[in-house]
Design a protein around this motif. Structure first.
Motif, PDB file in Angstrom:
ATOM      1  N   PHE A 157       0.844  -1.192   0.000  1.00  0.00           N
ATOM      2  CA  PHE A 157       0.000   0.000   0.000  1.00  0.00           C
ATOM      3  C   PHE A 157       0.886   1.251   0.000  1.00  0.00           C
ATOM      4  O   PHE A 157       0.503   2.303  -0.473  1.00  0.00           O
ATOM      5  CB  PHE A 157      -0.921   0.009   1.223  1.00  0.00           C
ATOM      6  CG  PHE A 157      -1.997  -1.044   1.147  1.00  0.00           C
ATOM      7  CD1 PHE A 157      -3.147  -0.834   0.403  1.00  0.00           C
ATOM      8  CD2 PHE A 157      -1.849  -2.258   1.810  1.00  0.00           C
ATOM      9  CE1 PHE A 157      -4.135  -1.810   0.317  1.00  0.00           C
ATOM     10  CE2 PHE A 157      -2.831  -3.231   1.734  1.00  0.00           C
ATOM     11  CZ  PHE A 157      -3.973  -3.007   0.987  1.00  0.00           C
ATOM     12  N   SER A 192      -0.134   0.024  -4.875  1.00  0.00           N
ATOM     13  CA  SER A 192      -1.442   0.643  -4.633  1.00  0.00           C
ATOM     14  C   SER A 192      -2.024   1.305  -5.873  1.00  0.00           C
ATOM     15  O   SER A 192      -1.319   1.594  -6.852  1.00  0.00           O
ATOM     16  CB  SER A 192      -1.282   1.690  -3.539  1.00  0.00           C
ATOM     17  OG  SER A 192      -0.522   2.767  -4.042  1.00  0.00           O
ATOM     18  N   THR A 193      -3.312   1.584  -5.771  1.00  0.00           N
ATOM     19  CA  THR A 193      -4.009   2.262  -6.865  1.00  0.00           C
ATOM     20  C   THR A 193      -3.438   3.675  -7.045  1.00  0.00           C
ATOM     21  O   THR A 193      -3.383   4.185  -8.158  1.00  0.00           O
ATOM     22  CB  THR A 193      -5.507   2.341  -6.559  1.00  0.00           C
ATOM     23  OG1 THR A 193      -5.688   2.845  -5.234  1.00  0.00           O
ATOM     24  CG2 THR A 193      -6.164   0.983  -6.648  1.00  0.00           C
ATOM     25  N   GLY A 194      -3.011   4.282  -5.962  1.00  0.00           N
ATOM     26  CA  GLY A 194      -2.414   5.623  -6.039  1.00  0.00           C
ATOM     27  C   GLY A 194      -1.080   5.588  -6.769  1.00  0.00           C
ATOM     28  O   GLY A 194      -0.768   6.481  -7.564  1.00  0.00           O
ATOM     29  N   HIS A 195      -0.301   4.550  -6.520  1.00  0.00           N
ATOM     30  CA  HIS A 195       0.987   4.405  -7.219  1.00  0.00           C
ATOM     31  C   HIS A 195       0.753   4.238  -8.713  1.00  0.00           C
ATOM     32  O   HIS A 195       1.473   4.800  -9.539  1.00  0.00           O
ATOM     33  CB  HIS A 195       1.751   3.202  -6.658  1.00  0.00           C
ATOM     34  CG  HIS A 195       3.005   2.895  -7.423  1.00  0.00           C
ATOM     35  ND1 HIS A 195       3.042   1.987  -8.460  1.00  0.00           N
ATOM     36  CD2 HIS A 195       4.250   3.412  -7.335  1.00  0.00           C
ATOM     37  CE1 HIS A 195       4.257   1.938  -8.961  1.00  0.00           C
ATOM     38  NE2 HIS A 195       5.006   2.788  -8.300  1.00  0.00           N
ATOM     39  N   LEU A 211      -1.739   5.386 -10.437  1.00  0.00           N
ATOM     40  CA  LEU A 211      -2.130   6.693 -10.981  1.00  0.00           C
ATOM     41  C   LEU A 211      -0.884   7.559 -11.203  1.00  0.00           C
ATOM     42  O   LEU A 211      -0.748   8.222 -12.232  1.00  0.00           O
ATOM     43  CB  LEU A 211      -3.107   7.383 -10.031  1.00  0.00           C
ATOM     44  CG  LEU A 211      -3.522   8.797 -10.449  1.00  0.00           C
ATOM     45  CD1 LEU A 211      -4.263   8.783 -11.790  1.00  0.00           C
ATOM     46  CD2 LEU A 211      -4.392   9.452  -9.384  1.00  0.00           C
ATOM     47  N   GLY A 250     -10.118   0.443  -8.852  1.00  0.00           N
ATOM     48  CA  GLY A 250      -9.393   1.706  -8.687  1.00  0.00           C
ATOM     49  C   GLY A 250      -9.400   2.532  -9.969  1.00  0.00           C
ATOM     50  O   GLY A 250      -9.128   3.729  -9.947  1.00  0.00           O
ATOM     51  N   GLN A 251      -9.727   1.898 -11.106  1.00  0.00           N
ATOM     52  CA  GLN A 251      -9.656   2.623 -12.384  1.00  0.00           C
ATOM     53  C   GLN A 251     -10.673   3.750 -12.478  1.00  0.00           C
ATOM     54  O   GLN A 251     -10.416   4.757 -13.137  1.00  0.00           O
ATOM     55  CB  GLN A 251      -9.884   1.655 -13.549  1.00  0.00           C
ATOM     56  CG  GLN A 251      -8.668   0.825 -13.907  1.00  0.00           C
ATOM     57  CD  GLN A 251      -8.965  -0.113 -15.055  1.00  0.00           C
ATOM     58  OE1 GLN A 251     -10.057  -0.656 -15.159  1.00  0.00           O
ATOM     59  NE2 GLN A 251      -7.985  -0.316 -15.926  1.00  0.00           N
ATOM     60  N   ASP A 273     -11.665   5.821 -10.139  1.00  0.00           N
ATOM     61  CA  ASP A 273     -11.086   7.012  -9.501  1.00  0.00           C
ATOM     62  C   ASP A 273      -9.844   7.492 -10.241  1.00  0.00           C
ATOM     63  O   ASP A 273      -9.587   8.696 -10.315  1.00  0.00           O
ATOM     64  CB  ASP A 273     -10.772   6.708  -8.033  1.00  0.00           C
ATOM     65  CG  ASP A 273     -12.038   6.656  -7.198  1.00  0.00           C
ATOM     66  OD1 ASP A 273     -12.596   7.715  -6.902  1.00  0.00           O
ATOM     67  OD2 ASP A 273     -12.492   5.546  -6.882  1.00  0.00           O
ATOM     68  N   GLN A 274      -9.072   6.547 -10.768  1.00  0.00           N
ATOM     69  CA  GLN A 274      -7.888   6.953 -11.545  1.00  0.00           C
ATOM     70  C   GLN A 274      -8.322   7.759 -12.768  1.00  0.00           C
ATOM     71  O   GLN A 274      -7.751   8.807 -13.076  1.00  0.00           O
ATOM     72  CB  GLN A 274      -7.091   5.709 -11.983  1.00  0.00           C
ATOM     73  CG  GLN A 274      -6.332   5.055 -10.833  1.00  0.00           C
ATOM     74  CD  GLN A 274      -5.992   3.598 -11.094  1.00  0.00           C
ATOM     75  OE1 GLN A 274      -6.419   2.999 -12.074  1.00  0.00           O
ATOM     76  NE2 GLN A 274      -5.236   2.997 -10.181  1.00  0.00           N
ATOM     77  N   ARG A 298      -9.449  11.305 -11.864  1.00  0.00           N
ATOM     78  CA  ARG A 298      -8.343  12.209 -11.556  1.00  0.00           C
ATOM     79  C   ARG A 298      -7.554  12.600 -12.799  1.00  0.00           C
ATOM     80  O   ARG A 298      -7.076  13.721 -12.912  1.00  0.00           O
ATOM     81  CB  ARG A 298      -7.433  11.592 -10.491  1.00  0.00           C
ATOM     82  CG  ARG A 298      -7.980  11.889  -9.095  1.00  0.00           C
ATOM     83  CD  ARG A 298      -7.631  10.847  -8.085  1.00  0.00           C
ATOM     84  NE  ARG A 298      -8.238  11.154  -6.796  1.00  0.00           N
ATOM     85  CZ  ARG A 298      -9.513  10.890  -6.487  1.00  0.00           C
ATOM     86  NH1 ARG A 298     -10.327  10.366  -7.387  1.00  0.00           N
ATOM     87  NH2 ARG A 298      -9.994  11.183  -5.290  1.00  0.00           N
TER      88      ARG A 298
END
Lengths: 452, 364
Positions: free
Chosen positions: A194, A369-372, A374, A403-404, A406-407, A410
């Protein structure tokens, strides 16, 4: 009595088959086939109406390498120990121990490209596996149950090695394989990152790789030779570096290759990572790309928009999508998926193989993570000067796909980049609605046009 | 103290439990399924209240973040979190149970940023020494986060008190299963008590468990074993009884799979790790399917089950992979298997009931 005299008859027989059918006849036939392919590629007149430039010449070599790999697989049982491994598994010690490696995911993708996946997956569905599980798994389980495969025949595994750094699905899938084949299953469990990796996570993976080596040595009946291991690691690193360089060549305008080419040409780095032939092949490919760049040749003839592809490809649609997009001046120049086999190259350290392997195999994009992801996409948008992003919402690959939404939001709202969520599946054509997909892609292209 | 309405057993509501634990100086943590270290939370003066995809929460808000092929537990729990359902809790703990919960934890932490801290716990998929050692260190890492959340660093006495209380509740849960045959309550009543463990304190659960009456309650019809993640709605049990069957045992993630063996190790993290790794077979923990089949066969024989009802929420990959092998091997052992998938909602679809009815008829 010599060791050779002590061999049972069936071993002699399989060795003979391997020698004749693979070493002598097979390799020669594939070489001849490659010459024919090269001749065709060299003499074929480009179609003026095609939006795509002629294929890379090196594709003939890749076809030979991959075909040779699958051909050897047909005759590998009884000659070499066979390991079935997940695409993110730490295979370098197995390579160094002389194992023949089978990648069920790659095999499933091959079935997808040849448009055989649905009929093979249905064999698994008839046996009770739900359509809601990964279509790679269904394809391979179907192949295992029915023997159907476009690869001729897959050798029976002596050991299964499953690494969870791409998903948890592979563990459930490999448990099914282990139950069917009755062979040992080695699990390399990689904690999901994460945030940054903690030392106890690295130590855990390293310990499991050490355990895997012990099991592999026992099955192979020999010890891992340190020098050979380091050579394999060096080849793995060089192969991954070259692959990364190849992908980064698409930062040029026009890009000399498409991500769709990348999906096809990633075969060697996935299937034969650590072998010298991979390094030689990618050196050849890189040289050809540089030649294209020098001559200003793009992979598509009229590159108007440059796009990123997120997630696995839609294997059964690669050709159609490539052409459809090229006709509209869209070049898919990069993908998060193909990058996964190159971006970790700097972490590979042949002098510290186990430590570096533990880190490398913890860090694939799918284990982060999904943030990584992005952030990776944002970086690629910048470095490749992209006009849009296609996020393949892959029904079969939940860890890549969740997660896509939200990706995408953004990318659109914060970066101002058009982004499309395309619903499909990497291997099951029943989960791709052609008309709907085309309409959405059309609207996506129009959005990029409006911004131009 | 109010009670849950209807013919339910009598125990406090969630709201009352929250008020109660706050009065005891503990804060509340929302916890996603399935396995987590309860005693560790208690030692840190935290109380877990579990979220299993609340049935009366619409999917809409969760669907804004997750695709249609995501399991209901994740989508509904996200809706619940986004609609303020866990307001007032200090953190949300998401154990790494599957790819879907992994995605949920990541999306919460990276994009949705709830007011609560998002805590994660990686549960190893093996039962090797390396797995136990890793889990011990992973729990230590989690412990540091829990201290940050609660502002409390547990003393040895805190740990001892927490283990004593939670071990007693674990023992009460195991005892309920042992006494199941002698209990004078319906299946619905039984599972209401079992699932009350999801939010009651250890003491409250022990009280609720010991209050379940024993006595002669003739159980007629076909005995079934039920397997899967969570059996919802509870009306399912009434309907099964109405169809002439009853549940003799379960292999549910919300039930028997959390009957852990007690560990007596001195180090609190090692003890917690050991407990988590000593549960019954569970595909989300990477149990080989043969082990699960053998365990099921043994229990089904012992409990007199005639068939297995596998009852899963849609898109649950860990369960779906096992189903064909469960069906094959249990059928060979003389136990027919029915697999039913459901969408979490308030009502039980008629189609589901028809399938269960036909299954019961074949076993009668």
């Amino acid at each position: 009595m010599t060791g050779r005299e002590a061999l049972p008859h069936y071993v002699e027989s399989t060795r003979l088959q391997h020698f004749v059918n693979y070493e002598v006849v097979g390799k020669s036939a594939l070489r001849v086939q490659r010459w024919r392919d090269q001749w065709k590629l060299a003499t074929r007149r480009p179609r003026p109406d095609s939006p795509l430039s002629p294929p890379l010449r090196c594709v003939a070599y890749m076809k030979e390498i991959m075909s040779r790999h699958y051909l050897e697989g047909r005759y590998a049982a009884g000659v070499r120990k066979v390991a079935w491994v997940t695409s993110g598994a730490p295979t370098e010690p197995l390579q160094a121990l002389g194992y023949f490696l089978v990648y069920p995911e790659n095999h499933a993708a091959l079935c997808g490209v040849r448009r055989k996946a649905q009929s093979i997956a249905e064999e698994a569905e008839h046996a009770g596996w739900s359509r809601d599980i990964c279509s790679y798994a269904r394809t391979d389980i179907g192949s295992m149950l029915s023997g159907k495969t476009p690869a001729g025949r897959l050798p029976r595994p002596d050991v299964l090695v499953c690494c969870t750094n791409i998903c948890q699905t592979v563990l459930h899938w490999y448990r099914v394989l282990a139950d069917y084949f009755g062979c040992p299953l080695v699990l390399i469990d990689t904690p999901f990152l994460f945030h940054e990796a903690h030392e106890h996570e690295v130590a855990y993976v390293k310990r499991q790789i050490e355990d895997m080596i012990c099991v592999a040595e026992e099955i192979a009946g020999k010890s891992l030779h340190e020098k050979r291991f380091q050579d394999v690691m060096a080849n793995a690193r060089r192969g991954a570096e070259l692959w990364l360089e190849i992908l980064n060549r698409s930062q040029h305008r026009p890009a000399p290759m498409t991500a769709f080419d990348g999906f096809i040409h990633m075969g060697p780095i996935v299937d034969m990572r650590g072998e010298a032939v991979v390094v030689a092949y990618y050196e050849r490919m890189l040289a050809e790309l540089d030649e294209r760049i020098d001559r200003g040749i793009g992979a598509i003839k009229n590159e108007r928009y440059r796009v990123l592809w997120d997630n696995l490809p839609i294997w059964f649609k690669i050709g159609d999508l490539s052409k459809w997009l090229a006709e509209r001046g869209v070049n898919v120049v990069a993908s998060t998926y193909t990058y996964a086999w190159g971006e970790l190259a700097p972490m590979i350290d042949p002098d510290h193989p186990l430590d570096s392997m533990a880190r490398v195999y913890l860090h694939p994009i799918l284990n982060r993570s999904t943030g990584h992801k992005l952030e990776s996409m944002k970086r690629m948008v910048d470095e490749f000067e992209l006009d849009g992003v296609i996020l393949h919402s892959d029904r079969s690959c939940k860890p890549y796909s969740l997660g896509q939404i939200d990706q995408r939001d953004r990318l659109v709202k914060k970066l101002g980049v058009p982004a499309l969520l395309l619903e499909a599946d990497h291997n099951d054509p029943r989960d791709y609605a052609e008309e709907q997909g085309s309409n959405r892609l059309e609207a996506f292209v129009e959005t990029m046009e409006a911004r131009a | 103290m109010s009670t849950v309405a209807g013919h339910a057993p009598s125990f406090p509501s969630r709201r009352e439990v929250i008020e109660h634990v706050r009065a005891l100086g503990r804060e509340v943590v929302a916890v996603m399924p399935i396995h987590y270290p309860r005693a560790m939370l208690r030692a840190h003066r935290l109380h877990p209240i579990e979220i299993w995809g609340p049935p009366r929460v619409p999917r809409v808000e969760g669907s804004r973040h997750f695709q249609a092929y995501t399991c209901d537990i994740v989508v509904k729990a996200t809706s619940f979190v986004r609609s303020g359902g866990i307001a007032g809790t200090k953190a949300i703990l998401v154990p790494h149970t599957c790819d879907a919960l992994q995605g949920m934890a990541s999306v919460l932490g990276d994009f949705l940023h709830p007011e609560q801290r998002v805590l994660t716990l990686y549960l190893p998929r093996g039962r090797r020494t390396s797995d136990r050692d890793f889990l011990r260190e992973e729990l230590q890492r989690l412990g540091a986060k829990l201290s940050e959340v609660s502002g409390h660093q547990p003393s040895r006495a805190d740990w001892m008190e927490a283990f004593e209380a939670e071990d007693a509740a674990d023992a009460a849960l195991a005892d309920l299963y042992r006494r199941r045959e002698r209990l004078a309550v319906s299946d619905r009543h039984f599972y209401q008590v079992i699932r009350a463990r999801e939010y009651l304190t250890a003491e409250q659960f022990c009280e609720a468990a010991t209050a379940v009456p024993e006595g002669n309650r003739p159980r007629t019809g076909v005995g079934l074993m039920i397997s899967g993640i969570v059996a919802e709605p509870l009306e399912l049990f009434d309907q099964i009884e109405a169809l002439g069957a009853h549940i003799v045992g379960d292999d549910l993630a919300c039930g028997f799979r959390r009957v852990y063996s007690t560990s007596m190790r001195n180090d609190p993290f090692e003890r917690s790790a050991s407990r988590l790794l000593k549960g019954p077979p569970d595909p989300t923990c990477g149990t080989p399917v043969r082990d699960r089949i053998e365990a099921l066969q043994t229990r089904m024989r012992a409990l007199g089950a005639r068939g297995l009802l596998v009852y899963d929420p849609k898109f649950c990959e860990p369960e779906l992979f096992d189903v064909p092998l469960l069906r094959k091997h249990l059928h060979e052992a003389g136990f027919p298997v029915l697999h039913v998938e459901f969408e979490m909602g308030e009502t039980l679809p008629h189609q589901t009931l028809s399938r269960i009815e036909a299954f019961v008829e074949t076993l009668s």
